[in-house]
Design a protein around this motif. Structure first.
Motif, PDB file in Angstrom:
ATOM      1  N   GLN A 108       0.969  -1.140   0.035  1.00 56.38           N
ATOM      2  CA  GLN A 108      -0.082  -0.013  -0.007  1.00 56.38           C
ATOM      3  C   GLN A 108       0.597   1.134   0.085  1.00 56.38           C
ATOM      4  O   GLN A 108       0.537   2.224  -0.693  1.00 56.38           O
ATOM      5  N   HIS A 109       1.993   1.160   0.740  1.00 53.09           N
ATOM      6  CA  HIS A 109       2.729   2.378   0.827  1.00 53.09           C
ATOM      7  C   HIS A 109       3.655   2.519  -0.662  1.00 53.09           C
ATOM      8  O   HIS A 109       3.720   3.542  -0.995  1.00 53.09           O
ATOM      9  N   PHE A 110       3.836   1.379  -1.275  1.00 48.27           N
ATOM     10  CA  PHE A 110       4.547   1.589  -2.544  1.00 48.27           C
ATOM     11  C   PHE A 110       3.502   2.154  -3.496  1.00 48.27           C
ATOM     12  O   PHE A 110       3.733   3.020  -4.319  1.00 48.27           O
ATOM     13  N   LEU A 111       2.396   1.797  -3.313  1.00 47.17           N
ATOM     14  CA  LEU A 111       1.357   2.305  -4.481  1.00 47.17           C
ATOM     15  C   LEU A 111       0.915   3.818  -4.040  1.00 47.17           C
ATOM     16  O   LEU A 111       0.730   4.394  -5.210  1.00 47.17           O
ATOM     17  N   ASP A 112       0.975   4.163  -2.753  1.00 51.33           N
ATOM     18  CA  ASP A 112       0.485   5.468  -2.685  1.00 51.33           C
ATOM     19  C   ASP A 112       1.798   6.390  -2.950  1.00 51.33           C
ATOM     20  O   ASP A 112       1.638   7.633  -3.355  1.00 51.33           O
ATOM     21  N   GLU A 113       3.219   5.696  -2.756  1.00 49.35           N
ATOM     22  CA  GLU A 113       4.177   6.688  -3.231  1.00 49.35           C
ATOM     23  C   GLU A 113       4.820   6.679  -4.419  1.00 49.35           C
ATOM     24  O   GLU A 113       5.602   7.468  -4.822  1.00 49.35           O
ATOM     25  N   PHE A 114       4.092   5.736  -5.335  1.00 46.29           N
ATOM     26  CA  PHE A 114       4.600   5.778  -6.784  1.00 46.29           C
ATOM     27  C   PHE A 114       4.652   7.121  -7.537  1.00 46.29           C
ATOM     28  O   PHE A 114       3.264   7.994  -6.963  1.00 46.29           O
ATOM     29  N   LYS A 115       5.202   7.562  -8.612  1.00 42.32           N
ATOM     30  CA  LYS A 115       5.020   8.923  -9.198  1.00 42.32           C
ATOM     31  C   LYS A 115       3.672   9.239  -9.503  1.00 42.32           C
ATOM     32  O   LYS A 115       3.335  10.548  -9.956  1.00 42.32           O
ATOM     33  N   VAL A 116       2.716   8.256  -9.978  1.00 45.66           N
ATOM     34  CA  VAL A 116       1.520   8.660 -10.347  1.00 45.66           C
ATOM     35  C   VAL A 116       0.556   7.787  -9.543  1.00 45.66           C
ATOM     36  O   VAL A 116       0.948   6.858  -8.791  1.00 45.66           O
TER      37      VAL A 116
END
Length: 159
Positions: A108-116
Protein backbone atom coordinates in the motif's frame (compact mmCIF):
# COMPACT_ATOMS: atom_id res chain seq x y z
CA UNK A 1 -31.25 44.16 -63.78
CA UNK A 2 -28.09 44.98 -61.90
CA UNK A 3 -27.27 43.86 -58.38
CA UNK A 4 -26.04 46.34 -55.81
CA UNK A 5 -22.36 46.05 -54.82
CA UNK A 6 -21.50 43.93 -51.76
CA UNK A 7 -19.98 46.05 -48.98
CA UNK A 8 -16.33 45.25 -48.23
CA UNK A 9 -17.12 44.68 -44.54
CA UNK A 10 -19.34 41.71 -45.46
CA UNK A 11 -16.64 40.14 -47.63
CA UNK A 12 -14.00 40.62 -44.93
CA UNK A 13 -16.30 39.23 -42.20
CA UNK A 14 -17.25 36.19 -44.31
CA UNK A 15 -13.58 35.57 -45.13
CA UNK A 16 -12.59 35.86 -41.45
CA UNK A 17 -15.35 33.48 -40.29
CA UNK A 18 -14.40 30.95 -42.99
CA UNK A 19 -10.72 31.13 -42.06
CA UNK A 20 -11.48 30.68 -38.34
CA UNK A 21 -13.73 27.68 -39.09
CA UNK A 22 -11.01 26.05 -41.19
CA UNK A 23 -8.42 26.67 -38.45
CA UNK A 24 -10.80 25.26 -35.80
CA UNK A 25 -11.51 22.10 -37.82
CA UNK A 26 -7.82 21.65 -38.57
CA UNK A 27 -6.98 21.88 -34.85
CA UNK A 28 -9.71 19.39 -33.94
CA UNK A 29 -8.51 16.92 -36.56
CA UNK A 30 -4.93 17.19 -35.29
CA UNK A 31 -5.77 16.32 -31.67
CA UNK A 32 -5.17 12.82 -30.38
CA UNK A 33 -8.33 10.88 -29.61
CA UNK A 34 -9.08 8.35 -26.89
CA UNK A 35 -9.06 5.46 -29.38
CA UNK A 36 -5.68 6.55 -30.80
CA UNK A 37 -4.11 6.59 -27.32
CA UNK A 38 -5.70 3.22 -26.51
CA UNK A 39 -4.21 1.63 -29.64
CA UNK A 40 -0.82 3.26 -29.00
CA UNK A 41 -0.66 1.96 -25.41
CA UNK A 42 -1.65 -1.56 -26.46
CA UNK A 43 0.93 -1.59 -29.25
CA UNK A 44 3.66 -0.37 -26.93
CA UNK A 45 2.87 -2.51 -23.87
CA UNK A 46 1.09 -5.69 -25.00
CA UNK A 47 2.90 -8.84 -23.90
CA UNK A 48 5.61 -6.84 -22.07
CA UNK A 49 6.95 -9.15 -19.34
CA UNK A 50 8.88 -8.46 -16.15
CA UNK A 51 10.27 -11.59 -14.49
CA UNK A 52 11.70 -11.95 -11.01
CA UNK A 53 13.19 -14.94 -9.22
CA UNK A 54 9.85 -16.24 -7.96
CA UNK A 55 7.14 -14.49 -9.94
CA UNK A 56 6.64 -12.23 -12.89
CA UNK A 57 4.10 -9.99 -14.58
CA UNK A 58 2.98 -9.95 -18.21
CA UNK A 59 0.86 -7.03 -19.38
CA UNK A 60 -2.22 -8.47 -21.06
CA UNK A 61 -4.17 -5.45 -22.17
CA UNK A 62 -4.42 -1.73 -21.64
CA UNK A 63 -7.60 0.35 -21.76
CA UNK A 64 -7.49 4.12 -21.73
CA UNK A 65 -10.38 6.33 -20.64
CA UNK A 66 -10.07 10.02 -21.41
CA UNK A 67 -11.28 12.66 -19.00
CA UNK A 68 -14.38 14.55 -20.01
CA UNK A 69 -16.04 17.81 -19.18
CA UNK A 70 -16.18 21.30 -20.59
CA UNK A 71 -13.00 22.62 -18.95
CA UNK A 72 -10.96 19.55 -19.92
CA UNK A 73 -12.04 19.81 -23.58
CA UNK A 74 -11.01 23.48 -23.65
CA UNK A 75 -7.68 22.66 -21.98
CA UNK A 76 -7.09 19.81 -24.47
CA UNK A 77 -7.95 22.07 -27.40
CA UNK A 78 -5.51 24.76 -26.24
CA UNK A 79 -2.60 22.54 -25.17
CA UNK A 80 -3.11 19.44 -27.31
CA UNK A 81 -2.43 17.20 -24.29
CA UNK A 82 -4.59 14.20 -23.58
CA UNK A 83 -5.24 13.08 -20.03
CA UNK A 84 -7.19 10.35 -18.27
CA UNK A 85 -6.85 7.03 -16.55
CA UNK A 86 -5.45 3.76 -17.82
CA UNK A 87 -6.65 0.33 -16.73
CA UNK A 88 -3.98 -2.34 -17.07
CA UNK A 89 -4.76 -6.06 -16.98
CA UNK A 90 -1.78 -8.25 -16.07
CA UNK A 91 -1.13 -11.98 -15.75
CA UNK A 92 1.04 -13.27 -12.96
CA UNK A 93 3.72 -15.67 -14.12
CA UNK A 94 5.07 -18.71 -12.21
CA UNK A 95 2.90 -18.27 -9.09
CA UNK A 96 -0.56 -17.27 -7.88
CA UNK A 97 -0.84 -14.09 -5.85
CA UNK A 98 -3.98 -13.54 -3.74
CA UNK A 99 -5.91 -10.28 -3.99
CA UNK A 100 -5.30 -9.36 -0.34
CA UNK A 101 -1.57 -9.33 -1.12
CA UNK A 102 -2.06 -5.73 -2.30
CA UNK A 103 -3.57 -4.72 1.04
CA UNK A 104 -0.35 -5.31 2.97
CA UNK A 105 1.18 -2.12 4.44
CA UNK A 106 4.41 -2.34 2.40
CA UNK A 107 2.58 -2.64 -0.92
CA UNK A 108 0.00 0.00 0.00
CA UNK A 109 2.90 2.35 0.78
CA UNK A 110 4.46 1.50 -2.59
CA UNK A 111 1.17 2.16 -4.43
CA UNK A 112 0.69 5.45 -2.56
CA UNK A 113 4.24 6.67 -3.10
CA UNK A 114 4.61 5.82 -6.80
CA UNK A 115 5.03 8.89 -9.04
CA UNK A 116 1.45 8.59 -10.37
CA UNK A 117 -1.70 7.45 -8.62
CA UNK A 118 -2.09 3.66 -8.85
CA UNK A 119 -4.99 1.58 -7.51
CA UNK A 120 -5.25 -2.19 -7.38
CA UNK A 121 -8.79 -2.87 -8.59
CA UNK A 122 -9.23 -6.63 -8.59
CA UNK A 123 -7.40 -9.94 -8.63
CA UNK A 124 -9.01 -13.01 -10.17
CA UNK A 125 -7.05 -15.68 -8.32
CA UNK A 126 -9.47 -18.44 -9.39
CA UNK A 127 -8.01 -18.21 -12.91
CA UNK A 128 -4.83 -19.88 -14.07
CA UNK A 129 -2.74 -17.80 -14.60
CA UNK A 130 -3.96 -15.27 -12.07
CA UNK A 131 -5.19 -12.01 -13.58
CA UNK A 132 -5.10 -8.61 -11.84
CA UNK A 133 -6.35 -5.16 -12.80
CA UNK A 134 -4.74 -1.84 -11.93
CA UNK A 135 -5.90 1.71 -12.57
CA UNK A 136 -3.27 4.40 -13.19
CA UNK A 137 -3.62 8.14 -13.62
CA UNK A 138 -1.23 8.33 -16.58
CA UNK A 139 -1.12 7.97 -20.34
CA UNK A 140 2.63 7.45 -20.58
CA UNK A 141 3.59 3.88 -21.56
CA UNK A 142 7.04 4.18 -19.98
CA UNK A 143 5.53 5.11 -16.60
CA UNK A 144 3.13 2.16 -16.79
CA UNK A 145 5.94 -0.24 -17.70
CA UNK A 146 8.21 1.27 -15.04
CA UNK A 147 5.59 0.58 -12.35
CA UNK A 148 5.66 -3.17 -12.94
CA UNK A 149 9.44 -3.29 -13.31
CA UNK A 150 9.85 -1.39 -10.04
CA UNK A 151 7.35 -3.70 -8.36
CA UNK A 152 9.39 -6.80 -9.27
CA UNK A 153 12.63 -5.11 -8.17
CA UNK A 154 11.08 -4.00 -4.88
CA UNK A 155 9.78 -7.51 -4.15
CA UNK A 156 13.24 -8.98 -4.77
CA UNK A 157 14.85 -6.42 -2.48
CA UNK A 158 12.36 -7.09 0.32
CA UNK A 159 13.28 -10.78 0.43
Amino acid sequence: MSLPPIPAEYVITASFVGTMFIAYQSRLNGLERERDRDLFLNEKLAERTHLGDIWGITIDSVRFREKDGFLYRKWKFLTGRISGETTVVVRYQNTTIPGDFWDTPALQHFLDEFKVEVDHLQTDDHLDPTVARFKMETTDPDTIDDFFGTLITMEQNLR
